[in-house]
Design an enzyme around this catalytic site. Sequence first.
Site, PDB file in Angstrom:
ATOM      1  CD  GLU A  52      -2.749   5.170   6.647  1.00  0.00           C
ATOM      2  OE1 GLU A  52      -3.070   5.558   5.213  1.00  0.00           O
ATOM      3  OE2 GLU A  52      -2.134   4.832   7.247  1.00  0.00           O
ATOM      4  CD  GLU A  73      -4.408  -2.362   7.824  1.00  0.00           C
ATOM      5  OE1 GLU A  73      -2.740  -3.008   6.668  1.00  0.00           O
ATOM      6  OE2 GLU A  73      -4.403  -1.523   6.927  1.00  0.00           O
ATOM      7  N   GLY A  91       2.268   2.196  10.799  1.00  0.00           N
ATOM      8  CA  GLY A  91       2.865   3.057  10.928  1.00  0.00           C
ATOM      9  C   GLY A  91       2.952   3.376  12.534  1.00  0.00           C
ATOM     10  CG  HIS A 145      -6.243   1.865   5.009  1.00  0.00           C
ATOM     11  ND1 HIS A 145      -5.578   2.787   5.857  1.00  0.00           N
ATOM     12  CD2 HIS A 145      -4.840   1.017   4.771  1.00  0.00           C
ATOM     13  CE1 HIS A 145      -4.447   2.814   6.616  1.00  0.00           C
ATOM     14  NE2 HIS A 145      -3.801   1.573   5.681  1.00  0.00           N
ATOM     15  CG  ASN A 148      -1.378   1.373   1.312  1.00  0.00           C
ATOM     16  OD1 ASN A 148      -1.549   2.238   0.524  1.00  0.00           O
ATOM     17  ND2 ASN A 148      -2.370   1.339   2.910  1.00  0.00           N
ATOM     18  CD1 TRP A 149       3.812   1.299  -2.899  1.00  0.00           C
ATOM     19  CD2 TRP A 149       3.804   2.238  -4.767  1.00  0.00           C
ATOM     20  NE1 TRP A 149       4.152   0.166  -4.113  1.00  0.00           N
ATOM     21  CE2 TRP A 149       3.705   1.121  -5.608  1.00  0.00           C
ATOM     22  CE3 TRP A 149       3.285   3.170  -6.306  1.00  0.00           C
ATOM     23  CZ2 TRP A 149       4.229   0.400  -6.536  1.00  0.00           C
ATOM     24  CZ3 TRP A 149       3.798   2.813  -6.878  1.00  0.00           C
ATOM     25  CH2 TRP A 149       4.266   2.021  -7.420  1.00  0.00           C
ATOM     26  CE  LYS A 150       0.141   3.746   4.948  1.00  0.00           C
ATOM     27  NZ  LYS A 150      -0.003   3.374   6.068  1.00  0.00           N
ATOM     28  CB  SER A 158       4.696  -2.087  11.995  1.00  0.00           C
ATOM     29  OG  SER A 158       4.023  -0.807  12.652  1.00  0.00           O
ATOM     30  N   GLY A 178       5.144   0.879   4.690  1.00  0.00           N
ATOM     31  CA  GLY A 178       6.106   1.322   4.670  1.00  0.00           C
ATOM     32  C   GLY A 178       7.485   1.067   3.720  1.00  0.00           C
TER      33      GLY A 178
END
Length: 253
Positions: free
Chosen positions: A100, A170, A176, A98, A11-13, A216, A238
């Site tokens: 976020e 998640e 993160g 997600h 997931n490159w965000k 993570s 990440g």
Amino acid sequence: MNMRKKIVAGNWKMNMNLQEGVALAEELNEALKAKSVKCDVVVGTPFIHLASVADAVDASRIGVAAQNCADKVSGAYTGEVSAAMVASTGAKYVILGHSERRAYYHETPEMLKEKVLLALANGLTPIFCIGEVLDERESGKHFEVVQSQIEASLFGLSADDFGRIVLAYEPVWAIGTGKTASAAQAQEMHAFIRRTLTGKYGAEVADRTSILYGGSCNASNAQELFSNPDVDGGLIGGASLGVDKFMPIIEAF
Ligand code: PEP
């Protein structure tokens, strides 16, 4: 060894411009050519990268995912991108729900239900994210939170449609933060999720559903996490932004 699909999805965000994203995808594609890997590999890119990345990689090696799609079919929704548009780029997956997006863009279970239906109607595989925040875990509510996220957005689906969903557990406190769930915590929740699916759709559907872990996950903990019987891969933030970090996670299978 179960027959479920093993998947490592990046997931490159909101990272990398178009040229950087295409270069990363090409580098990953080259690295995968040189190896025989035991899992499906997916990269979740920003919308504007989708078509270029889908063109730049071998579809047999890398599946392309959007990180969101609209909860409407089409029309006067300025700034939105529909599931049909995502599918027309060559993307095969869409990450939905997600944490976020739930937290910063106020996506509700009802909106996510619509997004899932539209993704499926357009032939996309949803990678549907669920997970509790720290307070919920500390107060022992993590199982009921995850169960209700699944019920509210997914349990209206037929068994056939549910069979096309990939889940990603998640825990929000692990995303993160560098704080990974222990392998035992991940397995405990994944087994709980599978029991929940068994209760609704029966053992066959539950046994076939891939449940990824995210939070993570990196080269040093992936193997331990993936060795659990109910952990079928990872959703990687990440550590998906460089081939040097992402490839060892893929090779953890
Ligand atoms: C994610 O955003 O899905 C994620 C797991 O991020 P990270 O790996 O950076 O914790």
